[in-house]
Design a protein around this motif. Structure first.
Motif, PDB file in Angstrom:
ATOM      1  N   MET B 499       0.840  -1.207   0.000  1.00 33.87           N
ATOM      2  CA  MET B 499       0.000   0.000   0.000  1.00 33.87           C
ATOM      3  C   MET B 499       0.874   1.254   0.000  1.00 33.87           C
ATOM      4  SD  MET B 499      -2.833   1.171   2.842  1.00 33.87           S
ATOM      5  CE  MET B 499      -3.563   2.808   2.825  1.00 33.87           C
ATOM      6  N   TYR B 500       0.476   2.217  -0.824  1.00 31.90           N
ATOM      7  CA  TYR B 500       1.184   3.495  -0.917  1.00 31.90           C
ATOM      8  C   TYR B 500       0.211   4.640  -0.628  1.00 31.90           C
ATOM      9  CZ  TYR B 500       4.646   0.788  -3.588  1.00 31.90           C
ATOM     10  OH  TYR B 500       5.573  -0.136  -3.993  1.00 31.90           O
ATOM     11  N   VAL B 501       0.738   5.710  -0.055  1.00 32.34           N
ATOM     12  CA  VAL B 501      -0.019   6.946   0.090  1.00 32.34           C
ATOM     13  C   VAL B 501       0.777   8.030  -0.631  1.00 32.34           C
ATOM     14  CG1 VAL B 501      -0.870   8.702   1.701  1.00 32.34           C
ATOM     15  CG2 VAL B 501      -1.077   6.276   2.283  1.00 32.34           C
ATOM     16  N   ALA B 502       0.144   8.669  -1.621  1.00 29.72           N
ATOM     17  CA  ALA B 502       0.839   9.663  -2.445  1.00 29.72           C
ATOM     18  C   ALA B 502       0.352  11.064  -2.085  1.00 29.72           C
ATOM     19  CB  ALA B 502       0.590   9.377  -3.921  1.00 29.72           C
ATOM     20  N   ALA B 503       1.277  11.971  -1.803  1.00 33.35           N
ATOM     21  CA  ALA B 503       0.926  13.338  -1.409  1.00 33.35           C
ATOM     22  C   ALA B 503       1.521  14.346  -2.387  1.00 33.35           C
ATOM     23  CB  ALA B 503       1.452  13.614  -0.004  1.00 33.35           C
ATOM     24  N   PRO B 504       0.663  15.055  -3.129  1.00 32.44           N
ATOM     25  CA  PRO B 504       1.181  16.142  -3.971  1.00 32.44           C
ATOM     26  C   PRO B 504       1.608  17.291  -3.054  1.00 32.44           C
ATOM     27  CG  PRO B 504      -1.069  15.500  -4.582  1.00 32.44           C
ATOM     28  CD  PRO B 504      -0.776  14.893  -3.256  1.00 32.44           C
ATOM     29  N   THR B 505       2.796  17.821  -3.244  1.00 34.03           N
ATOM     30  CA  THR B 505       3.268  18.946  -2.433  1.00 34.03           C
ATOM     31  C   THR B 505       3.635  20.097  -3.342  1.00 34.03           C
ATOM     32  OG1 THR B 505       5.638  18.517  -2.461  1.00 34.03           O
ATOM     33  CG2 THR B 505       4.320  17.248  -0.895  1.00 34.03           C
ATOM     34  N   GLY B 506       3.641  21.300  -2.794  1.00 33.54           N
ATOM     35  CA  GLY B 506       3.974  22.483  -3.584  1.00 33.54           C
ATOM     36  C   GLY B 506       2.859  23.488  -3.450  1.00 33.54           C
ATOM     37  N   LEU B 507       3.159  24.572  -2.729  1.00 28.34           N
ATOM     38  CA  LEU B 507       2.133  25.568  -2.442  1.00 28.34           C
ATOM     39  C   LEU B 507       1.941  26.487  -3.644  1.00 28.34           C
ATOM     40  CD1 LEU B 507       0.300  26.373  -0.102  1.00 28.34           C
ATOM     41  CD2 LEU B 507       2.074  27.959   0.658  1.00 28.34           C
ATOM     42  N   GLY B 508       0.714  26.858  -3.887  1.00 24.98           N
ATOM     43  CA  GLY B 508       0.372  27.799  -4.955  1.00 24.98           C
ATOM     44  C   GLY B 508      -1.108  28.049  -4.882  1.00 24.98           C
TER      45      GLY B 508
END
Lengths: 248, 541
Positions: B499-508
């Motif tokens: 199992m993987y948990v993917a987190a998009p990061t990068g503020l905008g």
């Protein structure tokens, strides 16, 4: 035309800045009014240049030339639109002067300046009724859906000012048996790029050579006469506009 | 068509091995049935791989899509990556040609792609829809929905794929524009139907717009809809009317702005609508996700739809007919209306005024932003964020000019009366709104929630923390500093049993800029665009 309640708060503020000696008071008032209508709104630069989606302008130093250029031309690739055409040259200069006056402004003073400013509208050029119909959004599909003009619309069909035969629809037959009238644009990255005119709006399709059976001259496609989209009187207005545009 | 993994068949509302839709499934629960990562072991979570998109402007606001071990991810300027979901290796990439001479207030961000029938679909920064070959990334077709230079509108949301169609909304609600929802044939790109969010002359509802105001009345459809396959209905949320703060020129209820509309999937025909805010003058879009869940109401099982609007109010309706069930609020600081009556009407409206500055709460940024809620069937709780902030707003008359901004006023963020601006994440009963727990954050929380069968709720904050909360208590169980703030939507998936948990990061985004009015230090928060993917360490490695 409504009479403005001039931006009284801007005057003492402007007097605090070194600019005050160089900029006529009326210029700052005009700049503040335009800023309030076109720049401070919604998610843009915020009231008094306080920052929002657009960057903060208050408390920063800009070169006047840079501001004038940016307001006029926008910043391509960003959310900053060009105001050339919507604002007169003198109005653009007034906005630039107003933004420069925000350099030393305190937060409360900037907010106050906005409260004091009045309602108004920014200048827009009067439109030709035929041109409006050409691009009339409420119809859904309109002339501009397939014809580009003055930097608007999609260049699918011929240039309406200088029509030629290069955009004449052909018949595209695929190996799947599908056949459709299409405007062939050429090849791109190994694919043949074709506008499929059965779609409304037309669909730009990229076809591999292995998918295409044949592309032949002539097609079943006929130009929309405008019936159902435009009335006869509206069509005459569009034709009058195009005649005038061709003579430019 | 859904390609059903075994884990999916038991519960069609839950995501399993795959994450196939923007909201997880068409019912938009953002819930994963995977439980390998759970409250007991989440503290051992570690990065497995990362992908730097190289496209940081606007941050990374995406919801990745995963099918059979391949992840599909779009970035701000419409790049699409297909990635091996177990190790981050790039399989292909596609770069949309963004026009160079182009400016637009909505964007440059993109919130995701959709996949169906071997194709990948994406809406673009200049209002096109493109279809790519899912195996190679080759462009198959492209359609201009409307010229963005004219309409001032574009597509930032992920499309919804339903019954051979790709359905997309459009931005433009703060501009002089008339909104729509468009459905295209997945194979050919031909428009199958178009639903105008503002009725034209002769159509029911047209009378709710004074004069010509319907032509420029906004009504954007800027987020992704949901779908109930059993009822054959698509649910789309329609945004605010324009001008946002100034309603004098558009007297009337302004249908179907600030409404949830139920459209027949095959035809786009309106089945029902529920308008939350007649004649909105606050820019409080009903724009966000429609969570389709079933729950007991006064002892009877009902098919419900929960929608939290920008004004900070959650509306619960019967999704078979649009009948009002209940309303509850996600923020304490709410003064634009006194309340909602038992029949769903707003009571005690507090409207902006021309030439006069008023303090209204919440701010235009919303009692909550678009980042989505999650619903867990295990806890029967609805996890949504809230923002405690207010604004000084001044309405003004503006003249509509097609495709140009049309806000009808200006605003400035201010702290709420208790001088305590902050963000929070709460766990609520989705029907009654009874709050079970609250997680407090210094700043607004601008990332979506992910709920899992391991009873963990994942989300991130604008300071760069990605963290796990106990779904039943709200206790913070784990935290990882990813290096930039979170404005996207985390997902869970599995490949070969891991199992993987993917987190998009990068503020905008607009709100990331807006925050600096209240929290000046956030102006210097670092942007970015990196996907960080976590998993439990493998045995013996």
């Amino acid at each position: 035309m409504r009479r403005w309640n001039w931006l009284v708060a801007a005057l003492p503020l402007a007097a605090q800045t070194p600019l005050a000696g160089q900029v006529a008071a009326g210029q700052l008032e005009e700049g503040a009014r335009i800023f309030q209508q076109g720049c401070a709104v919604g998610y843009c630069h915020g009231a008094g240049g306080a920052a929002s989606r657009g960057p903060r302008l208050r408390g920063r130093t800009f070169a006047r030339d840079y501001l004038i250029r940016t307001v006029a031309n926008g910043l391509p690739g960003t959310a900053m639109p060009p105001f050339k055409g919507r604002l007169k040259e003198a109005e653009i200069a007034a906005v630039a002067d107003y933004v420069m006056s925000l350099r030393d402004i305190s937060e409360s003073a900037a907010a106050q300046a906005v409260v004091a400013s009045a309602s108004g509208t920014i200048h827009t050029a009067p439109a030709d009724p035929g041109r409006e119909l050409f691009f009339d959004a409420v119809r859904g599909t309109r002339c501009g859906t397939c014809h580009a003009l003055d930097g608007l619309g999609a260049a699918i069909g011929p240039d309406v000012l200088k029509p030629d035969k290069s955009r004449t629809p052909k018949t595209v037959r695929l190996k799947t048996g599908e056949s459709f009238p299409g405007v062939v644009l050429g090849t791109e990255g190994g694919s043949t790029v074709v506008y499929d005119l059965t779609g409304d709006p037309p669909v730009r399709r990229s076809l591999l050579a292995t998918e295409i059976a044949a592309i032949s001259a002539g097609s079943v496609w006929k130009h929309d006469t405008g019936r159902g989209r435009y009335s006869a009187a509206e069509m005459r207005q569009i034709e009058a506009f195009l005649t005038k545009a061709r003579g430019r | 068509m859904l390609l059903c993994a075994p884990a999916l068949s038991a519960q069609p509302e839950a995501s399993g091995e795959n994450w196939l839709h923007y909201g997880g499934t068409e019912k938009s629960w953002r819930y994963s049935s995977l439980s390998q990562i759970n409250t007991a072991n989440v503290k051992r979570l570690a990065p497995a791989w990362m992908l730097q998109t190289g496209d940081p402007d606007g941050g990374l606001q995406v919801t990745p899509i995963v099918e059979n071990g391949v992840m599909y991810l779009s970035t701000s300027r419409n790049r699409v990556y297909a990635i091996d979901a177990k190790n981050g290796a790039e399989l292909w990439q596609y770069r949309y040609e963004v026009p160079k001479d182009f400016t637009l207030i909505y964007g440059p961000w993109n919130r995701g792609v959709a996949i169906a029938g071997g194709r990948v679909f994406m809406g673009t920064i200049d209002n096109h829809v493109v279809a790519l070959d899912q195996k190679t990334g080759r462009e198959l077709w492209r359609v201009q929905i409307e010229d963005s230079r004219q309409c001032g509108c574009n597509i930032t949301a992920a499309p919804l794929v339903v019954k051979g169609l790709v359905v997309t909304g459009v931005t433009g609600g703060d501009s002089a524009h008339r909104g729509y929802v468009t459905a295209l044939d997945q194979k050919t790109g031909r428009v199958a139907w178009k639903f105008w969010t503002i009725p034209g002359p002769g159509e029911p509802g047209h009378e709710t717009w004074a004069g010509d105001s319907w032509k420029f009345g906004g009504g954007s459809s800027w987020m992704t809809g949901s779908y109930d396959a059993e009822l054959g209905l698509i649910y789309w949320s329609i945004g605010n009317p324009a001008a946002d703060f100034h309603g004098a020129s558009r007297a009337g209820k302004n249908l179907y702005t600030d409404s949830v509309v139920a459209l027949e999937a095959d035809t786009g025909k309106l089945r029902w609508y529920h308008q939350q805010i007649p004649h909105d003058v606050w820019d409080f879009d009903t724009a966000y996700e429609n969570v389709l869940l079933d729950a007991d109401v006064k002892g009877t099982r009902r098919k419900l739809l929960v929608n939290v609007n920008k004004g900070g109010i959650a509306f619960v309706v019967d999704r078979t007919n649009g009948k009002f069930i209940n309303a509850w609020h996600v923020v304490k600081n709410l003064n634009w209306v006194k309340g909602v009556s038992e029949t769903g009407e707003l009571v005690g409206r507090n409207e902006p005024e021309v030439g006069k500055t008023k303090v209204l709460c919440p701010s235009i940024g919303g009692g909550r932003s678009w980042n989505q809620a999650a619903y867990s069937p295990r806890t029967s709780l609805f996890y949504t964020t809230g923002i405690e902030w207010c604004q000084e707003v001044t309405a003004q008359e503006e003249k509509p000019s097609e495709g140009q901004t049309y806000f009808g006023g200006t605003f400035k963020l201010v702290a709420p009366p208790d001088k305590d601006p902050h963000g929070h994440l709460g766990a609520y009963d989705p029907v009654t709104g009874k709050r079970q727990w609250t997680y407090r954050s210094k700043y607004p929380l601008l990332a979506s929630q992910l709920a899992t069968a391991g009873d963990v709720v994942f989300t991130g904050d604008v300071e760069g923390n990605f963290f796990a909360l106990d779904a039943r208590t709200g206790a913070r169980l784990w935290n990882f500093q990813t290096g930039s703030g979170h404005r996207g939507s985390p997902i869970a998936y599995s490949v070969a049993g891991r199992m993987y948990v993917a987190a998009p990061t990068g503020l905008g985004s607009a709100l990331a800029g807006l925050m600096s009015q209240l929290w000046p230090e956030t102006e210097k928060f670092r942007g970015g665009s990196t996907l960080v993917v976590f998993a439990l360490p493998e045995e013996g490695k």
